[in-house]
Write an enzyme that holds these catalytic residues in place. Sequence first.
Site, PDB file in Angstrom:
ATOM      1  N   LYS A 266       0.832  -1.215   0.000  1.00 20.45           N
ATOM      2  CA  LYS A 266       0.000   0.000   0.000  1.00 20.45           C
ATOM      3  C   LYS A 266       0.867   1.266   0.000  1.00 20.45           C
ATOM      4  O   LYS A 266       0.631   2.194  -0.760  1.00 20.45           O
ATOM      5  CB  LYS A 266      -0.936   0.026   1.236  1.00 20.45           C
TER       6      LYS A 266
ATOM      7  N   ARG B 256      -8.641   1.248  10.104  1.00 17.26           N
ATOM      8  CA  ARG B 256      -8.162  -0.102  10.397  1.00 17.26           C
ATOM      9  C   ARG B 256      -9.108  -0.820  11.336  1.00 17.26           C
ATOM     10  O   ARG B 256      -8.800  -1.899  11.828  1.00 17.26           O
ATOM     11  CB  ARG B 256      -6.803   0.013  11.090  1.00 17.26           C
TER      12      ARG B 256
ATOM     13  N   ARG C  17       0.730  -8.482  14.275  1.00 19.62           N
ATOM     14  CA  ARG C  17       0.058  -7.460  13.445  1.00 19.62           C
ATOM     15  C   ARG C  17      -0.937  -8.130  12.494  1.00 19.62           C
ATOM     16  O   ARG C  17      -2.004  -7.589  12.211  1.00 19.62           O
ATOM     17  CB  ARG C  17       1.088  -6.652  12.667  1.00 19.62           C
TER      18      ARG C  17
ATOM     19  N   ARG D  77      12.315  -5.647   4.638  1.00 20.30           N
ATOM     20  CA  ARG D  77      12.030  -4.222   4.403  1.00 20.30           C
ATOM     21  C   ARG D  77      12.981  -3.300   5.177  1.00 20.30           C
ATOM     22  O   ARG D  77      13.268  -3.526   6.342  1.00 20.30           O
ATOM     23  CB  ARG D  77      10.589  -3.958   4.831  1.00 20.30           C
TER      24      ARG D  77
ATOM     25  N   ARG E 219      12.300  -1.435  10.674  1.00 18.86           N
ATOM     26  CA  ARG E 219      11.305  -1.057  11.680  1.00 18.86           C
ATOM     27  C   ARG E 219      11.273  -2.073  12.827  1.00 18.86           C
ATOM     28  O   ARG E 219      11.343  -3.286  12.581  1.00 18.86           O
ATOM     29  CB  ARG E 219       9.922  -0.981  11.026  1.00 18.86           C
TER      30      ARG E 219
END
Length: 218
Positions: free
Chosen positions: A13, A88, A168, A124, A157
């Site tokens: 996204k 969310r 998550r 990432r 992160r």
Amino acid sequence: MNIIFLGPPGAGKGTHAADFSKELGIPHISTGEIFREAVKNETPIGLKAKEFMDRGELVPDEVVVDVVLDRLKRDDCQKGYILDGFPRSLPQAEMLGQKSDSELTAVIYFETCKDVILMRLTGRWMCRGCGKGYHIKNLPPKVAGVCDECAGELYQRADDKVDTIEHRLTVYNQETKTLIDYYKNKDILIQVNGDFEKQEGHEELEGVFTKLKSNASC
Ligand code: AMP
């Protein structure tokens, strides 16, 4: 063009929102990025959000909704926006519908399988300066550890650790997934393939935006 990008973490996204925000001339509003900035600057909202973010949990609805509604009032949202990572939860979606002046054009849902999500999130890297995302294999920076755009330092992160990613995803399944049906019932949901590599995904989205623009001009 008031757009929501909906989907699990690691669906792409943020990457696509950054590109289409430039192409369409509308802001990319990432609630995760707003909170990371607030944490970095140790603002009251950042201090509140940090404990939830570190555990991979959702920041309380009232806090997030206030932040987003304030952001949507800014002048740069007059022509539209891409919301990435918001709403969310059902209460967030309902409050957005009730309290925002702007009507949603479409909610683009990135359907993505778990293997792809894990592969993307564990590889990432993000820029501390401008927030740009990289991937060790799929989208490496030209120089290791350095952002191509602003020469900022790249970091992983804290919530991209495997345990936190699993949590998550559980939170996504419990709180966020219900929004697929919520927006389907409102007839504004468009599903795209979140498993696609960047270029293929970009092309699919280009088709979606071309249709939305032609609908808007009818
Ligand atoms: P993201 O960058 O979208 O993955 O968001 C990072 C973290 O910020 C999430 O795991 C949450 O802790 C928090 N966050 C971002 N957006 C929201 C939201 N709409 N509601 C609640 N928490 C959020």
